[in-house]
Design a protein around this motif. Structure first.
Motif, PDB file in Angstrom:
ATOM      1  N   GLU A   1      31.707   8.230  68.472  1.00 35.61           N
ATOM      2  CA  GLU A   1      32.301   9.232  67.487  1.00 35.61           C
ATOM      3  C   GLU A   1      33.326   8.945  66.565  1.00 35.61           C
ATOM      4  OE1 GLU A   1      34.732   9.692  71.347  1.00 35.61           O
ATOM      5  OE2 GLU A   1      32.606   9.201  70.883  1.00 35.61           O
ATOM      6  N   ALA A   2      34.006   7.680  67.032  1.00 31.71           N
ATOM      7  CA  ALA A   2      35.132   7.122  66.225  1.00 31.71           C
ATOM      8  C   ALA A   2      34.731   6.050  65.227  1.00 31.71           C
ATOM      9  CB  ALA A   2      36.030   6.427  67.254  1.00 31.71           C
ATOM     10  N   GLN A   3      33.374   5.758  65.149  1.00 33.31           N
ATOM     11  CA  GLN A   3      32.683   4.749  64.169  1.00 33.31           C
ATOM     12  C   GLN A   3      32.666   5.310  62.815  1.00 33.31           C
ATOM     13  OE1 GLN A   3      29.640   2.819  66.146  1.00 33.31           O
ATOM     14  NE2 GLN A   3      30.721   2.437  68.057  1.00 33.31           N
ATOM     15  N   GLY A   4      32.556   4.484  61.730  1.00 31.24           N
ATOM     16  CA  GLY A   4      32.240   4.810  60.594  1.00 31.24           C
ATOM     17  C   GLY A   4      33.296   5.809  59.749  1.00 31.24           C
ATOM     18  N   GLN A   5      34.568   5.761  60.286  1.00 34.31           N
ATOM     19  CA  GLN A   5      35.710   6.319  59.509  1.00 34.31           C
ATOM     20  C   GLN A   5      36.737   5.420  59.160  1.00 34.31           C
ATOM     21  OE1 GLN A   5      36.623   9.852  62.264  1.00 34.31           O
ATOM     22  NE2 GLN A   5      34.726   9.261  63.587  1.00 34.31           N
ATOM     23  N   GLY A   6      36.595   4.225  59.438  1.00 36.22           N
ATOM     24  CA  GLY A   6      37.569   3.223  59.086  1.00 36.22           C
ATOM     25  C   GLY A   6      38.734   3.063  60.165  1.00 36.22           C
ATOM     26  N   LEU A   7      38.411   3.501  61.208  1.00 35.29           N
ATOM     27  CA  LEU A   7      39.336   3.609  62.223  1.00 35.29           C
ATOM     28  C   LEU A   7      39.440   2.196  63.012  1.00 35.29           C
ATOM     29  CD1 LEU A   7      38.670   6.892  64.011  1.00 35.29           C
ATOM     30  CD2 LEU A   7      40.521   6.496  62.748  1.00 35.29           C
ATOM     31  N   GLY A   8      38.075   1.521  62.969  1.00 30.34           N
ATOM     32  CA  GLY A   8      38.205   0.078  63.521  1.00 30.34           C
ATOM     33  C   GLY A   8      39.110  -0.866  62.478  1.00 30.34           C
ATOM     34  N   ARG A   9      38.843  -0.592  61.500  1.00 29.03           N
ATOM     35  CA  ARG A   9      39.869  -1.178  60.207  1.00 29.03           C
ATOM     36  C   ARG A   9      41.227  -1.192  60.586  1.00 29.03           C
ATOM     37  NH1 ARG A   9      38.258  -4.176  56.195  1.00 29.03           N
ATOM     38  NH2 ARG A   9      36.424  -3.216  56.232  1.00 29.03           N
ATOM     39  N   GLU A  10      41.470   0.015  60.789  1.00 30.23           N
ATOM     40  CA  GLU A  10      43.082   0.615  60.915  1.00 30.23           C
ATOM     41  C   GLU A  10      43.463   0.004  62.011  1.00 30.23           C
ATOM     42  OE1 GLU A  10      45.247   4.768  61.260  1.00 30.23           O
ATOM     43  OE2 GLU A  10      43.428   4.666  59.914  1.00 30.23           O
ATOM     44  N   ALA A  11      42.705   0.212  63.304  1.00 30.60           N
ATOM     45  CA  ALA A  11      43.372  -0.384  64.450  1.00 30.60           C
ATOM     46  C   ALA A  11      43.478  -2.174  64.359  1.00 30.60           C
ATOM     47  CB  ALA A  11      42.420   0.004  65.576  1.00 30.60           C
ATOM     48  N   ALA A  12      42.169  -2.607  64.070  1.00 30.91           N
ATOM     49  CA  ALA A  12      42.409  -4.170  63.957  1.00 30.91           C
ATOM     50  C   ALA A  12      43.340  -4.460  63.028  1.00 30.91           C
ATOM     51  CB  ALA A  12      40.882  -4.617  63.546  1.00 30.91           C
ATOM     52  N   THR A  13      43.712  -4.071  61.843  1.00 35.03           N
ATOM     53  CA  THR A  13      44.683  -4.375  61.058  1.00 35.03           C
ATOM     54  C   THR A  13      46.105  -4.259  61.595  1.00 35.03           C
ATOM     55  OG1 THR A  13      43.313  -3.802  59.109  1.00 35.03           O
ATOM     56  CG2 THR A  13      45.725  -3.945  58.682  1.00 35.03           C
ATOM     57  N   ALA A  14      46.184  -3.254  62.362  1.00 33.37           N
ATOM     58  CA  ALA A  14      47.707  -3.010  63.077  1.00 33.37           C
ATOM     59  C   ALA A  14      47.743  -4.147  64.099  1.00 33.37           C
ATOM     60  CB  ALA A  14      47.578  -1.751  63.475  1.00 33.37           C
TER      61      ALA A  14
ATOM     62  N   ASN B   1      51.821   2.576  65.666  1.00 35.25           N
ATOM     63  CA  ASN B   1      51.360   3.655  65.231  1.00 35.25           C
ATOM     64  C   ASN B   1      50.907   3.373  63.963  1.00 35.25           C
ATOM     65  OD1 ASN B   1      51.894   5.623  67.395  1.00 35.25           O
ATOM     66  ND2 ASN B   1      53.975   4.736  67.029  1.00 35.25           N
ATOM     67  N   THR B   2      49.732   3.984  63.568  1.00 38.12           N
ATOM     68  CA  THR B   2      49.236   4.026  62.189  1.00 38.12           C
ATOM     69  C   THR B   2      48.949   5.333  61.691  1.00 38.12           C
ATOM     70  OG1 THR B   2      46.835   3.969  62.876  1.00 38.12           O
ATOM     71  CG2 THR B   2      47.768   1.836  62.829  1.00 38.12           C
ATOM     72  N   GLY B   3      48.572   5.686  60.488  1.00 42.06           N
ATOM     73  CA  GLY B   3      48.237   7.194  59.969  1.00 42.06           C
ATOM     74  C   GLY B   3      47.516   7.948  60.993  1.00 42.06           C
ATOM     75  N   ARG B   4      46.622   7.382  61.702  1.00 43.29           N
ATOM     76  CA  ARG B   4      45.642   8.282  62.525  1.00 43.29           C
ATOM     77  C   ARG B   4      45.808   7.569  63.912  1.00 43.29           C
ATOM     78  NH1 ARG B   4      39.973   7.875  59.320  1.00 43.29           N
ATOM     79  NH2 ARG B   4      40.974   5.719  59.136  1.00 43.29           N
ATOM     80  N   LEU B   5      46.359   6.588  64.252  1.00 41.27           N
ATOM     81  CA  LEU B   5      45.932   6.040  65.522  1.00 41.27           C
ATOM     82  C   LEU B   5      47.275   5.616  66.229  1.00 41.27           C
ATOM     83  CD1 LEU B   5      43.168   3.299  64.703  1.00 41.27           C
ATOM     84  CD2 LEU B   5      42.747   5.743  65.976  1.00 41.27           C
ATOM     85  N   ARG B   6      47.186   5.657  67.416  1.00 43.27           N
ATOM     86  CA  ARG B   6      48.497   4.902  68.222  1.00 43.27           C
ATOM     87  C   ARG B   6      47.514   3.987  69.305  1.00 43.27           C
ATOM     88  NH1 ARG B   6      53.188   7.197  70.655  1.00 43.27           N
ATOM     89  NH2 ARG B   6      53.873   5.896  72.617  1.00 43.27           N
ATOM     90  N   LEU B   7      48.134   2.500  69.196  1.00 48.37           N
ATOM     91  CA  LEU B   7      47.542   1.515  69.916  1.00 48.37           C
ATOM     92  C   LEU B   7      48.759   1.356  70.905  1.00 48.37           C
ATOM     93  CD1 LEU B   7      46.197   1.341  67.109  1.00 48.37           C
ATOM     94  CD2 LEU B   7      46.055  -1.224  67.751  1.00 48.37           C
TER      95      LEU B   7
END
Length: 179
Positions: free
Chosen positions: A108-121, A9-15
């Motif tokens: 619709e999920a691109q350009g919001q830092g979500l890729g960085r958040e997911a890949a970092t986790a 779990n991150t601030g905005r995502l669940r992997l």
């Protein structure tokens, strides 16, 4: 080997491991031309998606790692995937012998830092559980993914041809600052 897929779990995502009810959304994402423009350039059919969907689940059970479904915490909607896999792409022993990292997000999920958040986790988990070298294959014109890879500690190895397109092969010998 890991028999259950860990949940991150991150601030905005669940992997989390993908579930059968995620398949339609998974197929929708991979059928989108914007999603695949840097990943082979050709949308996947439902059959190709099903094969990849099942392969991902099996990868966790055979190797102890794989790709997570990336789900928005607030909406519980699948917006992509991130994680690691053995690709067997015949790119040479300096590439094929190591787990490959990958991340994909719906437009619709691109350009919001979500890729960085997911890949970092995902990378934080990998570094704790299965530390070691990782590789990545990125289209040279995919500036956002190249930047993300570099921020995660990947460095270019060489350019190569894959599927009739030029790709940049990258490697990561450990977390940034710990190599």
């Amino acid at each position: 080997m890991i028999r259950s897929i860990p949940i991150l779990n991150t601030g905005r995502l669940r992997l989390a491991g993908m579930r059968s009810e995620d398949f339609d959304r998974y197929a929708e994402i991979w059928a989108d031309e914007q999603v695949v423009r840097h990943i082979g350039g050709k949308p996947r059919s439902r059959g190709e998606c099903w094969d990849a969907f099942l392969r991902n689940e099996g990868h966790w059970h055979m190797t102890g790692f794989g790709q997570w479904g990336v789900v928005m915490q607030k909406t519980r909607r699948l917006v992509g995937q991130a994680g690691f896999f053995y690709s067997g792409r015949d790119m040479g022993p300096d590439f094929d012998a190591y787990p490959e990292a990958g991340w994909v997000l719906a437009p619709e999920a691109q350009g919001q830092g979500l890729g960085r958040e997911a890949a970092t986790a995902a990378h934080d988990w990998f570094d704790r559980v299965i530390p070691g070298r990782l590789v990545a294959m990125i289209a040279p014109d995919n500036t956002p993914s190249l930047g993300l890879a570099q921020s995660l500690g990947y460095r270019p190895m060489r350019d190569a041809e894959f599927g009739g397109r030029t790709v940049t092969l990258m490697r990561r010998d450990g977390p940034p600052g710990q190599r």
